[in-house]
Design a protein around this motif. Structure first.
Motif, mmCIF file in Angstrom:
data_model
loop_
_atom_site.group_PDB
_atom_site.id
_atom_site.type_symbol
_atom_site.label_atom_id
_atom_site.label_comp_id
_atom_site.label_asym_id
_atom_site.label_seq_id
_atom_site.Cartn_x
_atom_site.Cartn_y
_atom_site.Cartn_z
ATOM 1 N N GLU A 4 0.801 -1.216 0.000
ATOM 2 C CA GLU A 4 0.000 0.000 0.000
ATOM 3 C C GLU A 4 0.838 1.272 0.000
ATOM 4 O O GLU A 4 0.327 2.352 0.209
ATOM 5 C CB GLU A 4 -0.927 0.016 1.222
ATOM 6 C CG GLU A 4 -1.875 -1.162 1.270
ATOM 7 C CD GLU A 4 -2.835 -1.077 2.432
ATOM 8 O OE1 GLU A 4 -2.848 -0.016 3.083
ATOM 9 O OE2 GLU A 4 -3.572 -2.039 2.691
ATOM 10 N N ARG A 19 -7.024 6.722 0.802
ATOM 11 C CA ARG A 19 -6.131 5.952 1.687
ATOM 12 C C ARG A 19 -6.219 6.461 3.125
ATOM 13 O O ARG A 19 -6.254 5.669 4.083
ATOM 14 C CB ARG A 19 -4.694 6.051 1.166
ATOM 15 C CG ARG A 19 -3.686 5.190 1.937
ATOM 16 C CD ARG A 19 -2.349 5.178 1.207
ATOM 17 N NE ARG A 19 -1.432 4.281 1.867
ATOM 18 C CZ ARG A 19 -0.633 4.626 2.878
ATOM 19 N NH1 ARG A 19 -0.665 5.876 3.341
ATOM 20 N NH2 ARG A 19 0.186 3.747 3.434
ATOM 21 N N GLN A 29 -7.511 -2.711 1.975
ATOM 22 C CA GLN A 29 -8.062 -2.498 0.643
ATOM 23 C C GLN A 29 -9.101 -3.560 0.300
ATOM 24 O O GLN A 29 -10.120 -3.261 -0.342
ATOM 25 C CB GLN A 29 -6.931 -2.495 -0.397
ATOM 26 C CG GLN A 29 -6.036 -1.265 -0.309
ATOM 27 C CD GLN A 29 -4.883 -1.308 -1.299
ATOM 28 O OE1 GLN A 29 -4.515 -2.377 -1.777
ATOM 29 N NE2 GLN A 29 -4.291 -0.151 -1.571
ATOM 30 N N ARG A 44 -6.563 -0.044 -5.336
ATOM 31 C CA ARG A 44 -5.100 0.038 -5.275
ATOM 32 C C ARG A 44 -4.559 1.019 -6.312
ATOM 33 O O ARG A 44 -3.671 1.842 -6.020
ATOM 34 C CB ARG A 44 -4.497 -1.349 -5.503
ATOM 35 C CG ARG A 44 -2.956 -1.367 -5.444
ATOM 36 C CD ARG A 44 -2.404 -2.763 -5.506
ATOM 37 N NE ARG A 44 -2.694 -3.411 -6.783
ATOM 38 C CZ ARG A 44 -3.526 -4.438 -6.937
ATOM 39 N NH1 ARG A 44 -4.164 -4.927 -5.886
ATOM 40 N NH2 ARG A 44 -3.712 -4.964 -8.122
ATOM 41 N N GLU A 47 -5.232 4.617 -5.147
ATOM 42 C CA GLU A 47 -4.391 5.039 -4.017
ATOM 43 C C GLU A 47 -2.935 5.217 -4.430
ATOM 44 O O GLU A 47 -2.210 6.014 -3.813
ATOM 45 C CB GLU A 47 -4.498 4.018 -2.888
ATOM 46 C CG GLU A 47 -5.852 4.007 -2.183
ATOM 47 C CD GLU A 47 -5.843 3.153 -0.935
ATOM 48 O OE1 GLU A 47 -4.774 2.566 -0.603
ATOM 49 O OE2 GLU A 47 -6.899 3.071 -0.271
#
Length: 445
Positions: A4, A19, A29, A44, A47
């Motif tokens: 992340e 996020r 996530q 994903r 972010e």
């Protein structure tokens, strides 16, 4: 395990907010994906900044999954709109298609050129057209006429972007569509580093493809890949460029705009024929704006024809010279333009537009390759026109090479072709010759 971590400076504000909200309430996530029904991969990518333009329903689903309040939800939507064109911009564009600027005068003597370009662009036969020609020949005015007719015929949206207004700096309360268009044009011409704005423009206009007018390209390094991408991703989009020379792009159609035609030397000239030739008609139209009481005599008619010939039928030069009739009569104006060729430019420098014309001609000459400048100087020393055999004799080049050289001079607007009795002949414009002769130091060695 999901990775992340992403560099904050590379992630749009929307991705950072998603996020931050997710981590604040302790969701992974995967868990956010389950709550929002948005895929883990999409979350994903948002972010980490790989996806920068979330769809409206994606923003709503993520906000629902994060259980955001009204204030936080509004902030998230604002951040999403920073990465792409807002839905309001798209809706406004489609409901009220933008129009070109309003012309302040009537276009004279360009019906044939206008009809050709309107037909090519309206039918889609050409999607990228560059109007080229010498400074003062009326490229912008022709583009405006073409854009106006397309917009009037079927409300074709017209996105008008003067290159003089680049780069696009967002202004408080400014038109977001205009800012987006200018940013995209900057990227097309190699002055912008990001491609995201191109995708945002496509997203906005794809359902109703516009005519994009890029007006006044001079020194630019156009990006063929970006032009190709924009035309590929937005079928139906047409691009009309005005420039001092072709952009040399794949699929580009170069349209040479030549000066207005006028009476040729030796042609009989009277007051009736002056009203018929495009160059003299424009001159008289502008003259009567400053002298509504102007009445031409039979003696004045050939003088007007000669003035227009010496000004090469260039609309900007004709308008500048006509403005002097507020203090001159026709014989005096003719006398001022009849002596040293340099007088043409010195005279015009005192009228509106004349200084810009002189500077533009100097830049055009300075842009020639050194070998072509030497050739051009030799051709300027000749009193009459020239043909390809003359260029071959002066340069020692082959016929194909000489043809390419003269073609470049024609497309730069420095010489005017004519075809008589099966022969191709070329003539250097009087104003260009004047610029060459009266300011040789301006052309670098």
């Amino acid at each position: 395990m999901t990775i992340e971590v992403a560099a904050a400076e590379d992630v749009p504000q929307f991705g950072l907010l998603v996020r931050q909200h997710r981590m604040r309430i302790g969701l992974t996530q995967r868990e956010l994906a389950d709550f929002s029904t948005v895929s883990v991969r999409a979350i994903r990518d948002l972010e980490q900044g790989r996806a920068r333009r979330p769809r409206q329903d994606t923003v709503r689903l993520i906000a629902d999954g994060l259980r955001l309040g009204l204030r936080a939800r509004a902030d998230l939507e604002t951040a999403a709109n920073q990465g792409r064109t807002s839905w309001a911009v798209k809706a406004g564009y489609e409901a009220d298609p933008p129009a070109p600027p309003i012309a302040t005068d009537v276009l004279l003597g360009r019906e044939a050129e206008t009809s050709v370009l309107v037909d090519e662009l309206a039918s889609g036969a050409e999607r990228l057209v560059t109007v080229v020609g010498v400074a003062g020949v009326g490229r912008t005015r022709l583009a405006l006429e073409v854009a106006t007719r397309l917009h009037t015929a079927d409300r074709t949206p017209v996105l008008w972007c003067p290159v003089t207004e680049l780069p696009a700096a967002p202004r408080p309360g400014g038109d977001r569509l205009t800012t987006l268009v200018r940013a995209c044009v900057g990227q097309l011409l190699g002055t912008g580093a990001e491609d995201d704005d191109l995708a945002a423009l496509v997203e906005t206009v794809a359902d109703r493809p516009p005519l994009l007018v890029v007006d006044g390209v001079t020194d630019a390094d156009p990006r063929p890949d970006r032009f190709a991408r924009l035309l590929r991703d937005c079928p139906g989009l047409r691009i009309l460029v005005t420039a001092d020379r072709p952009l040399d792009l794949p699929g580009e159609r170069s349209f040479l705009l030549t000066p207005l035609a006028g009476p040729e030397p030796g042609d009989p000239v009277d007051r009736t024929t002056l009203e018929q030739a495009p160059a003299t008609r424009l001159f008289l139209d502008r003259a009567r704006r400053v002298r509504p009481d102007l009445r031409l005599t039979d003696t004045d008619a050939p003088l007007v024809a000669d003035v227009c010939r010496r000004l090469d039928g260039l609309p900007l030069a004709l308008q500048a010279a006509a403005s002097w009739l507020v203090v001159y009569n026709v014989p005096t104006l003719h006398q001022c333009l009849h002596g040293d060729p340099a007088d043409l430019l010195h005279h015009l420098a005192g009228a509106e537009g004349g200084i810009r014309l002189r500077e533009a001609l100097d830049r055009r000459l300075a842009a020639l390759p050194a070998a072509d400048r030497d050739l051009f100087a030799a051709l300027c020393a000749r009193d009459d026109g020239f043909g390809l055999p003359d260029v071959m004799a002066l340069t020692g080049r082959s016929l194909p090479d000489s043809g390419r050289t003269v073609r470049d001079l024609v497309l730069h607007g420095l010489v005017r072709p004519s075809y008589e009795a099966g022969q191709s002949r070329f003539r250097i414009l009087h104003l260009v010759r004047a610029a060459q002769l009266c300011a040789p130091a301006a052309v670098p060695a």
